[in-house]
Design a protein around this motif. Structure first.
Motif, short mmCIF file in Angstrom:
data_model
loop_
_atom_site.label_atom_id
_atom_site.label_comp_id
_atom_site.label_asym_id
_atom_site.label_seq_id
_atom_site.Cartn_x
_atom_site.Cartn_y
_atom_site.Cartn_z
N PHE A 126 9.53 6.01 4.40
CA PHE A 126 8.26 6.71 4.54
C PHE A 126 8.44 7.91 5.45
CE2 PHE A 126 7.42 2.28 3.71
CZ PHE A 126 6.39 2.31 2.79
N LYS A 127 7.87 9.05 5.08
CA LYS A 127 7.90 10.22 5.96
C LYS A 127 6.89 10.02 7.07
CE LYS A 127 8.99 13.77 2.54
NZ LYS A 127 8.49 15.02 1.90
N VAL A 128 7.29 10.37 8.28
CA VAL A 128 6.38 10.25 9.42
C VAL A 128 5.13 11.08 9.17
CG1 VAL A 128 6.10 10.81 11.88
CG2 VAL A 128 8.20 9.73 11.08
N ARG A 129 5.29 12.29 8.64
CA ARG A 129 4.10 13.14 8.42
C ARG A 129 3.18 12.57 7.35
NH1 ARG A 129 5.83 18.57 5.15
NH2 ARG A 129 7.17 17.53 3.64
N ASP A 130 3.73 11.83 6.36
CA ASP A 130 2.87 11.18 5.36
C ASP A 130 2.07 10.04 5.98
OD1 ASP A 130 3.70 12.89 3.37
OD2 ASP A 130 5.10 11.47 2.46
N ILE A 131 2.71 9.30 6.88
CA ILE A 131 2.01 8.21 7.56
C ILE A 131 0.89 8.79 8.42
CG2 ILE A 131 2.23 6.42 9.33
CD1 ILE A 131 5.13 6.01 8.26
N GLU A 132 1.20 9.85 9.17
CA GLU A 132 0.18 10.48 10.01
C GLU A 132 -0.96 11.04 9.17
OE1 GLU A 132 3.09 11.84 13.69
OE2 GLU A 132 2.71 13.26 12.06
N ALA A 133 -0.65 11.65 8.03
CA ALA A 133 -1.68 12.19 7.15
C ALA A 133 -2.55 11.08 6.58
CB ALA A 133 -1.05 13.00 6.02
N TYR A 134 -1.94 9.95 6.21
CA TYR A 134 -2.70 8.81 5.68
C TYR A 134 -3.65 8.27 6.74
CZ TYR A 134 -3.79 4.21 3.84
OH TYR A 134 -4.46 3.10 3.40
N MET A 135 -3.15 8.11 7.95
CA MET A 135 -3.99 7.59 9.03
C MET A 135 -5.13 8.55 9.35
SD MET A 135 -2.80 4.61 9.81
CE MET A 135 -3.37 4.19 11.45
N GLU A 136 -4.85 9.82 9.36
CA GLU A 136 -5.88 10.82 9.65
C GLU A 136 -6.93 10.88 8.54
OE1 GLU A 136 -7.69 13.27 12.23
OE2 GLU A 136 -5.79 12.31 12.65
N ASN A 159 0.80 -1.22 0.00
CA ASN A 159 0.00 0.00 0.00
C ASN A 159 0.83 1.27 0.00
OD1 ASN A 159 -3.03 -0.81 0.40
ND2 ASN A 159 -1.81 -2.22 1.63
N LYS A 160 2.11 1.14 -0.29
CA LYS A 160 3.02 2.30 -0.22
C LYS A 160 2.61 3.44 -1.14
CE LYS A 160 6.42 0.23 -3.35
NZ LYS A 160 5.93 -1.13 -3.51
N GLN A 161 2.00 3.12 -2.28
CA GLN A 161 1.60 4.17 -3.22
C GLN A 161 0.48 5.03 -2.64
OE1 GLN A 161 1.16 0.92 -3.61
NE2 GLN A 161 -0.96 0.55 -4.22
N HIS A 162 -0.28 4.52 -1.69
CA HIS A 162 -1.35 5.30 -1.07
C HIS A 162 -0.82 6.16 0.08
CE1 HIS A 162 -4.21 3.01 -3.39
NE2 HIS A 162 -3.72 1.88 -2.89
N ILE A 163 0.27 5.73 0.68
CA ILE A 163 0.84 6.44 1.82
C ILE A 163 1.80 7.53 1.34
CG2 ILE A 163 2.26 6.19 3.90
CD1 ILE A 163 1.34 3.19 3.88
N GLY A 164 2.62 7.20 0.36
CA GLY A 164 3.69 8.08 -0.10
C GLY A 164 5.01 7.51 0.38
N TYR A 165 6.00 7.46 -0.47
CA TYR A 165 7.27 6.85 -0.09
C TYR A 165 8.40 7.36 -0.98
CZ TYR A 165 6.72 3.85 -4.21
OH TYR A 165 6.59 3.40 -5.48
N SER A 166 9.61 7.09 -0.55
CA SER A 166 10.81 7.39 -1.33
C SER A 166 11.63 6.11 -1.42
CB SER A 166 11.67 8.44 -0.63
OG SER A 166 11.00 9.66 -0.55
N THR A 167 12.38 5.99 -2.48
CA THR A 167 13.29 4.86 -2.59
C THR A 167 14.72 5.37 -2.61
OG1 THR A 167 13.10 4.88 -5.00
CG2 THR A 167 11.66 3.39 -3.82
N ILE A 168 15.54 4.68 -1.88
CA ILE A 168 16.97 4.98 -1.85
C ILE A 168 17.65 3.66 -2.13
CG2 ILE A 168 18.89 5.84 -0.46
CD1 ILE A 168 16.70 7.30 1.24
N GLY A 169 18.12 3.49 -3.35
CA GLY A 169 18.63 2.19 -3.75
C GLY A 169 17.47 1.22 -3.76
N LYS A 170 17.59 0.13 -3.02
CA LYS A 170 16.50 -0.85 -2.90
C LYS A 170 15.67 -0.63 -1.64
CE LYS A 170 18.81 -4.45 -5.56
NZ LYS A 170 19.24 -5.83 -5.57
#
Length: 92
Positions: A69-79, A54-65
């Protein structure tokens, strides 16, 4: 609306203090905090597999493999997905 307003000194001092605190917070420039998928899963209470699916719904970044996830994106998704249902029980 123009005019003169009277405010108690203690109230004005409290407001000024709060505005200064907000200004300091905004200007502090703290960088976003990133979590691994396992830390994000622990924060949200889901499995790591669910987080990755479900990462595409939360928002994420990739660094190599690695996925982060940004904490604020997780909080925004939950809210954004929080629903409060009020039960209509009789007699209570």
């Amino acid at each position: 609306m123009e005019g003169i307003s009277l405010v108690e000194t203690s109230t004005l001092e409290t407001l000024i203090s709060e505005v200064r605190g907000l200004r300091d917070t905004v200007l502090s420039g703290k960088p976003d905090r990133y979590l691994s998928s396992s830390d994000a899963a622990a924060m949200m209470g889901f499995s790591e597999v669910w987080i990755c699916n479900n990462k595409q719904h939360i928002g994420y970044s990739t660094i190599g493999k690695s996925i982060r996830f940004k904490v604020r994106d997780i909080e925004a998704y939950m809210e954004a997905n929080y629903f409060k249902i009020q039960s209509k029980r009789k007699g209570k």
